[in-house]
Scaffold this motif. Structure first.
Motif, short mmCIF file in Angstrom:
data_model
loop_
_atom_site.label_atom_id
_atom_site.label_comp_id
_atom_site.label_asym_id
_atom_site.label_seq_id
_atom_site.Cartn_x
_atom_site.Cartn_y
_atom_site.Cartn_z
N ILE A 179 26.46 30.35 -54.50
CA ILE A 179 27.50 29.37 -54.16
C ILE A 179 28.05 29.61 -52.75
O ILE A 179 28.18 28.68 -51.96
CB ILE A 179 28.64 29.41 -55.19
N ILE A 180 28.36 30.85 -52.43
CA ILE A 180 28.93 31.15 -51.11
C ILE A 180 27.90 30.87 -50.01
O ILE A 180 28.23 30.35 -48.94
CB ILE A 180 29.44 32.61 -51.06
N ALA A 181 26.62 31.18 -50.28
CA ALA A 181 25.57 30.86 -49.32
C ALA A 181 25.47 29.35 -49.11
O ALA A 181 25.29 28.87 -47.98
CB ALA A 181 24.23 31.42 -49.80
N LEU A 182 25.64 28.58 -50.20
CA LEU A 182 25.63 27.12 -50.10
C LEU A 182 26.83 26.61 -49.31
O LEU A 182 26.72 25.65 -48.53
CB LEU A 182 25.62 26.50 -51.50
N HIS A 183 28.00 27.22 -49.51
CA HIS A 183 29.19 26.84 -48.73
C HIS A 183 28.92 26.98 -47.23
O HIS A 183 29.22 26.09 -46.44
CB HIS A 183 30.38 27.73 -49.11
N VAL A 184 28.37 28.14 -46.85
CA VAL A 184 28.09 28.40 -45.43
C VAL A 184 27.08 27.40 -44.90
O VAL A 184 27.24 26.84 -43.80
CB VAL A 184 27.58 29.85 -45.25
N THR A 185 26.03 27.14 -45.68
CA THR A 185 25.00 26.18 -45.27
C THR A 185 25.59 24.79 -45.07
O THR A 185 25.29 24.10 -44.09
CB THR A 185 23.88 26.12 -46.33
N MET A 186 26.45 24.37 -46.01
CA MET A 186 27.06 23.04 -45.93
C MET A 186 27.95 22.92 -44.70
O MET A 186 27.94 21.90 -44.01
CB MET A 186 27.86 22.76 -47.21
N LEU A 187 28.71 23.96 -44.40
CA LEU A 187 29.56 23.93 -43.21
C LEU A 187 28.72 23.83 -41.94
O LEU A 187 29.07 23.09 -41.01
CB LEU A 187 30.46 25.18 -43.16
N ILE A 195 35.59 26.68 -66.66
CA ILE A 195 36.91 27.01 -66.10
C ILE A 195 36.92 28.44 -65.58
O ILE A 195 37.37 28.72 -64.47
CB ILE A 195 38.01 26.81 -67.15
N ALA A 196 36.39 29.38 -66.40
CA ALA A 196 36.38 30.78 -66.00
C ALA A 196 35.52 31.00 -64.75
O ALA A 196 35.93 31.68 -63.80
CB ALA A 196 35.85 31.65 -67.15
N LEU A 197 34.32 30.41 -64.74
CA LEU A 197 33.43 30.56 -63.59
C LEU A 197 34.05 29.97 -62.33
O LEU A 197 34.01 30.58 -61.26
CB LEU A 197 32.09 29.87 -63.87
N TYR A 198 34.64 28.78 -62.47
CA TYR A 198 35.18 28.10 -61.30
C TYR A 198 36.40 28.83 -60.74
O TYR A 198 36.49 29.07 -59.52
CB TYR A 198 35.56 26.66 -61.64
N LEU A 199 37.35 29.16 -61.60
CA LEU A 199 38.61 29.73 -61.11
C LEU A 199 38.43 31.08 -60.44
O LEU A 199 39.19 31.44 -59.55
CB LEU A 199 39.61 29.86 -62.27
N ALA A 200 37.41 31.83 -60.85
CA ALA A 200 37.20 33.15 -60.27
C ALA A 200 36.80 33.09 -58.80
O ALA A 200 36.89 34.09 -58.09
CB ALA A 200 36.16 33.92 -61.07
N GLN A 201 36.37 31.92 -58.32
CA GLN A 201 36.02 31.81 -56.89
C GLN A 201 36.68 30.59 -56.23
O GLN A 201 36.24 30.12 -55.18
CB GLN A 201 34.51 31.77 -56.71
N ASP A 202 37.74 30.10 -56.85
CA ASP A 202 38.42 28.89 -56.37
C ASP A 202 38.76 28.96 -54.89
O ASP A 202 38.64 27.99 -54.15
CB ASP A 202 39.70 28.68 -57.21
N SER A 203 39.19 30.13 -54.43
CA SER A 203 39.62 30.28 -53.03
C SER A 203 38.51 29.92 -52.04
O SER A 203 38.77 29.27 -51.02
CB SER A 203 40.06 31.73 -52.77
N PHE A 204 37.29 30.32 -52.32
CA PHE A 204 36.20 30.08 -51.38
C PHE A 204 35.79 28.62 -51.33
O PHE A 204 35.43 28.09 -50.28
CB PHE A 204 35.00 30.98 -51.73
N GLY A 205 35.86 27.95 -52.48
CA GLY A 205 35.58 26.51 -52.50
C GLY A 205 36.61 25.74 -51.69
O GLY A 205 36.27 24.84 -50.91
N THR A 206 37.89 26.13 -51.84
CA THR A 206 38.95 25.49 -51.08
C THR A 206 38.78 25.73 -49.58
O THR A 206 38.98 24.82 -48.77
CB THR A 206 40.33 26.03 -51.53
N ALA A 207 38.40 26.95 -49.23
CA ALA A 207 38.20 27.29 -47.81
C ALA A 207 37.08 26.44 -47.21
O ALA A 207 37.18 25.97 -46.07
CB ALA A 207 37.88 28.78 -47.68
N CYS A 208 36.02 26.22 -47.97
CA CYS A 208 34.92 25.34 -47.51
C CYS A 208 35.42 23.91 -47.35
O CYS A 208 35.08 23.23 -46.38
CB CYS A 208 33.76 25.42 -48.50
N ASN A 209 36.24 23.46 -48.31
CA ASN A 209 36.78 22.09 -48.23
C ASN A 209 37.54 21.85 -46.93
O ASN A 209 37.27 20.89 -46.20
CB ASN A 209 37.75 21.84 -49.40
N VAL A 210 38.52 22.72 -46.64
CA VAL A 210 39.40 22.47 -45.49
C VAL A 210 38.67 22.66 -44.17
O VAL A 210 38.95 21.97 -43.19
CB VAL A 210 40.66 23.36 -45.54
N THR A 211 37.72 23.60 -44.13
CA THR A 211 36.96 23.80 -42.90
C THR A 211 36.08 22.59 -42.63
O THR A 211 35.95 22.14 -41.48
CB THR A 211 36.10 25.08 -43.01
#
Length: 407
Positions: free
Chosen positions: A213-221, A360-376
């Motif tokens: 997921i984090i690798a995908l965030h970086v790729t998308m940005l 819910i458990a999977l998503y919330l445990a990394q919510d911060s990084f998804g939000t960071a990708c959103n705003v960037t």
């Protein structure tokens, strides 16, 4: 967003997971069944709330968009929605290629339940209280679209006020009841899965899925900023560097809305005109959730594979498109995106209550990084809109939209 000395949601979730594993491993069966009883009650209550969440957030979200008609709005919405769909589609193709090699497909179907429903391996609650929803999920979606479009077209003030008051009630329900009880719910889930012998599968999934997921965030940005940079003649790496303060602020706040002041400042530092930044950034905080979409699509695919379900593009693409619409109205609290997505997961991908809880458990445990990708990513959209809406600052100042989302 938390006060000093107050434990944040992520630490609570980590503690809940550890406590659940210990309870499932070392306590009597009766203790696990007590937690299973709470989970049954909470899960049924959540099922009751899902249609209310859909109507309470999607309807006023669509209605608010209609009040700011104009070229800048239309362009921003089109780019944001396209970015969200691209993010979800990218996630599908990468996940469907990588996950079968990383995950134990059908791993949640334990030997104890290999001849039936995998959820039969879990302990049953002592009792069940039925909490039927007022309407089905699809009915709620159709009602929300009808009311939202109607409010946008008629500009009905009274209906708009009523729906925003209803939205405030549902937001309070989420922030004061559902979110605070989630750690106990997740503790119960992990206690029951540990007792059933399934927790090792889930824990191994967490780390592998998050890395992808984090690798995908970086790729998308990188994709977003290369497109914006190519169109606007901006150095994409310099633009991303300027947005890093917003990225790290979002990791701390877990909310696109709470990060708006920093996002605005850094967007203007990238040369975006003030009138464009003041309009696009708050609007994108509401409608552009590419990082959250990557996370939701990836977690959904992982959960489906674990349960031995077929994951096809024909099933996932309509889900991704509907997800892009539901993200417009994600409630303004940490974890709001997954709350907005629960109805679509249930109606389109046929997720069971246990699968929704895992999401819910999977998503919330990394919510911060998804939000960071959103705003960037919002900064890249602002650069594009800045280039496409005028020359030499010749764009009339747009009306700033209402801010209202979190992830």
């Amino acid at each position: 967003m938390s006060g000093k000395g107050k434990l944040g949601l992520l630490p609570k979730l980590i503690i809940a997971i550890i406590a659940g594993i210990l309870i499932g491993k070392f306590t009597p069966e009766a203790v696990v069944r007590i937690l299973a009883t709470f989970n049954g009650l909470f899960g049924n209550f959540l099922g009751f709330c899902i249609p209310l969440i859909i109507v309470g957030f999607v309807a006023p979200g669509i209605g608010d968009l209609g009040k700011n008609a104009g070229r800048t709005l239309g362009l921003t919405v089109a780019i944001a929605y396209g970015s969200t769909i691209l993010a979800g589609t990218l996630a599908f193709f990468v996940d469907s290629s990588i996950f079968p090699n990383l995950l134990q497909v059908g791993g949640m179907v334990s030997e104890a339940a290999s001849h039936g429903n995998p959820e039969e391996a879990l302990l049953a609650p002592f009792f069940v209280v039925e909490m039927p929803a007022l309407m089905g999920v699809m009915t709620a979606l159709l009602m929300a679209f009808t009311l939202g479009i109607g409010m946008a077209v008629t500009e009905g003030k009274k209906m708009n006020e009523i729906m925003h008051e209803f939205q405030a009630i549902i937001a309070k329900l989420i922030s004061s009841i559902i979110i605070p009880l989630l750690p106990l719910h997740i503790c119960g889930i992990f206690a029951n899965m540990t007792h059933a012998g399934e927790v090792q599968t889930i824990m191994s999934v967490f780390i592998k899925v998050y890395a992808v997921i984090i690798a995908l965030h970086v790729t998308m940005l990188l994709i977003q900023y290369f497109i914006a940079g190519s169109v606007a003649g901006v150095n994409p790496f310099k633009a991303i560097k300027n947005m890093l303060p917003a990225y790290f602020t979002a990791i701390g706040t877990q909310s696109s809305a709470a990060t708006i002041p920093v996002t605005l400042q850094q967007t203007k530092a990238n040369g975006v005109r003030e009138d464009v930044a003041d309009f696009v950034v708050p609007l994108c905080a509401t409608i552009h959730l590419s990082g959250s979409t990557i996370t939701l699509a990836s977690c959904a695919i992982a959960v489906m594979m674990l349960h031995g379900m077929d994951v096809s593009f024909a099933a996932m693409f309509p889900f991704i498109m509907m997800l892009g619409i539901c993200m417009v109205a994600a409630p303004g609290v940490p974890g709001g995106a997954v709350m907005a997505a629960l109805g679509v997961l249930e109606s389109m991908l046929h997720f069971s209550p246990t699968m929704l809880s895992l999401m819910i458990a999977l998503y919330l445990a990394q919510d911060s990084f998804g939000t960071a990708c959103n705003v960037t990513g919002d900064g890249a959209i602002a650069i594009l809109v800045n280039k496409l809406t005028g020359r030499n600052g010749s764009t009339a100042k747009a009306t700033e939209p209402a801010m209202g989302t979190g992830d």
